[in-house]
Design a protein around this motif. Sequence first.
Motif, short mmCIF file in Angstrom:
data_model
loop_
_atom_site.label_atom_id
_atom_site.label_comp_id
_atom_site.label_asym_id
_atom_site.label_seq_id
_atom_site.Cartn_x
_atom_site.Cartn_y
_atom_site.Cartn_z
N ILE A 1 0.83 -1.20 0.00
CA ILE A 1 0.00 0.00 0.00
C ILE A 1 0.87 1.25 0.00
O ILE A 1 1.66 1.48 0.91
CB ILE A 1 -0.94 0.00 1.22
N GLY A 2 0.70 2.07 -1.02
CA GLY A 2 1.35 3.36 -1.07
C GLY A 2 0.58 4.34 -0.20
O GLY A 2 -0.62 4.55 -0.42
N THR A 3 1.25 4.93 0.79
CA THR A 3 0.56 5.82 1.72
C THR A 3 0.67 7.29 1.31
O THR A 3 0.23 8.17 2.06
CB THR A 3 1.10 5.65 3.15
N GLY A 4 1.25 7.56 0.16
CA GLY A 4 1.34 8.95 -0.29
C GLY A 4 2.50 9.70 0.34
O GLY A 4 3.41 9.12 0.93
N PRO A 5 2.47 11.04 0.26
CA PRO A 5 3.61 11.86 0.69
C PRO A 5 3.70 12.10 2.19
O PRO A 5 4.69 12.65 2.65
CB PRO A 5 3.37 13.17 -0.06
N GLY A 6 2.67 11.74 2.94
CA GLY A 6 2.75 11.94 4.39
C GLY A 6 1.45 12.34 5.05
O GLY A 6 1.17 11.95 6.19
N SER B 1 1.74 7.96 8.60
CA SER B 1 0.67 8.42 7.72
C SER B 1 -0.59 7.57 7.88
O SER B 1 -1.71 8.08 7.80
CB SER B 1 1.12 8.36 6.25
N ALA B 2 -0.39 6.28 8.11
CA ALA B 2 -1.53 5.35 8.21
C ALA B 2 -2.06 5.21 9.63
O ALA B 2 -3.09 4.54 9.84
CB ALA B 2 -1.11 3.98 7.68
N GLN B 3 -1.39 5.82 10.60
CA GLN B 3 -1.73 5.61 12.01
C GLN B 3 -3.20 5.84 12.35
O GLN B 3 -3.79 5.08 13.13
CB GLN B 3 -0.85 6.49 12.89
N PRO B 4 -3.85 6.86 11.77
CA PRO B 4 -5.26 7.07 12.10
C PRO B 4 -6.18 5.90 11.72
O PRO B 4 -7.29 5.81 12.23
CB PRO B 4 -5.63 8.33 11.29
N TYR B 5 -5.69 5.03 10.84
CA TYR B 5 -6.53 3.94 10.34
C TYR B 5 -6.13 2.57 10.90
O TYR B 5 -6.73 1.56 10.58
CB TYR B 5 -6.47 3.92 8.81
N ILE B 6 -5.09 2.56 11.73
CA ILE B 6 -4.65 1.31 12.35
C ILE B 6 -5.37 1.14 13.67
O ILE B 6 -5.40 2.04 14.50
CB ILE B 6 -3.12 1.32 12.56
N LYS B 7 -5.98 -0.01 13.85
CA LYS B 7 -6.75 -0.27 15.07
C LYS B 7 -5.87 -1.00 16.07
O LYS B 7 -4.95 -0.43 16.62
CB LYS B 7 -8.01 -1.05 14.71
N LYS B 8 -6.15 -2.26 16.31
CA LYS B 8 -5.36 -3.02 17.28
C LYS B 8 -4.58 -4.15 16.61
O LYS B 8 -4.21 -5.12 17.25
CB LYS B 8 -6.28 -3.58 18.37
N GLN B 9 -4.32 -3.99 15.32
CA GLN B 9 -3.59 -5.03 14.61
C GLN B 9 -2.14 -5.12 15.08
O GLN B 9 -1.57 -4.15 15.61
CB GLN B 9 -3.59 -4.77 13.09
N THR C 1 4.24 1.63 2.39
CA THR C 1 5.41 2.27 1.80
C THR C 1 5.06 3.71 1.44
O THR C 1 3.97 3.99 0.93
CB THR C 1 5.90 1.52 0.56
N ILE C 2 5.95 4.64 1.77
CA ILE C 2 5.70 6.04 1.47
C ILE C 2 5.60 6.22 -0.04
O ILE C 2 6.27 5.53 -0.82
CB ILE C 2 6.82 6.93 2.07
N GLY C 3 4.74 7.14 -0.48
CA GLY C 3 4.56 7.36 -1.91
C GLY C 3 3.79 6.23 -2.56
O GLY C 3 2.69 5.88 -2.13
N ASP C 4 4.39 5.62 -3.58
CA ASP C 4 3.76 4.53 -4.32
C ASP C 4 4.71 3.35 -4.39
O ASP C 4 5.93 3.52 -4.52
CB ASP C 4 3.41 5.00 -5.74
N SER C 5 4.15 2.15 -4.31
CA SER C 5 4.97 0.93 -4.26
C SER C 5 5.73 0.64 -5.55
O SER C 5 6.59 -0.24 -5.57
CB SER C 5 4.07 -0.28 -3.94
N MET C 6 5.43 1.35 -6.62
CA MET C 6 6.10 1.10 -7.90
C MET C 6 7.21 2.10 -8.20
O MET C 6 7.82 2.06 -9.26
CB MET C 6 5.07 1.15 -9.05
N ILE C 7 7.48 3.01 -7.27
CA ILE C 7 8.52 4.03 -7.50
C ILE C 7 9.61 3.90 -6.44
O ILE C 7 9.37 4.16 -5.26
CB ILE C 7 7.91 5.45 -7.46
N TYR C 8 10.80 3.50 -6.86
CA TYR C 8 11.94 3.32 -5.96
C TYR C 8 11.52 2.53 -4.72
O TYR C 8 11.64 3.00 -3.58
CB TYR C 8 12.55 4.67 -5.56
N SER C 9 11.02 1.33 -4.95
CA SER C 9 10.26 0.63 -3.94
C SER C 9 11.00 -0.49 -3.23
O SER C 9 11.45 -1.44 -3.86
CB SER C 9 8.99 0.05 -4.60
#
Length: 219
Positions: free
Chosen positions: A7-12, A45-53, A91-99
């Motif tokens: 999952i690409g999480t974007g720029p931040g 960046s993804a912290q608001p959407y992480i529950k108790k995983q 992964t920050i940004g997109d998984s297909m760019i310098y990944s």
Amino acid sequence: MKKLYGIGTGPGDPELLTVKAVRLIESADVIFAPNNKGRNMALDSAQPYIKKQKVVLLDFPMGKTTRQTYIEAMDQIDENIKDGQTGVFLTIGDSMIYSTFMNMINAEVHDHIEVECIPGIPAFLAGANSILKNVVEKGERFLLVDDAEKMNLTDVDSVAILKTSKNLEATLDKLEAHQFKYYYIKHVSFDQELVLTKRQDILKEKAYMSLLLARKSKI
């Protein structure tokens, strides 16, 4: 079968994750992210959407990664996802760019893990939107690099340079020699985002999370 999403999480900015990315993060059984001294920008960046995983940080030493590093990381993922479960690798940004993610996937075949990637917004596109400048226009040639020393600006109209903390002065010299107008952007999408256009101001900066957007002058 096990399922792994890159999952690409974007720029931040957490609000720049896609709806699909958020849904998969929220429903995942295990969250994976590269380890950076116990922290990770994609994870933040993804912290608001992480529950108790369960969250598993994987080590990819900067400048020292080998094929074996990626194999060991993929083995850790395999060990932490049970049959029928899903994991997400952030992964920050997109998984297909310098990944890191794709290097890991390509290092070793895991026939019992199904892999799918979800696009993310790359920093250079977020930056271009921030300064309201086209990345590329119809008929133009665009170059994306993360090492300015190797870039060839011949027959290039527009360029995005990531991770500018290395050889910044030489990079500006090369852009100016080819008549490029440039914008330096630090901490794209964050509250402390900074845009600079003057050479003397840019050379004072040493931020790793920075980029240059440049276009050839038409004057």
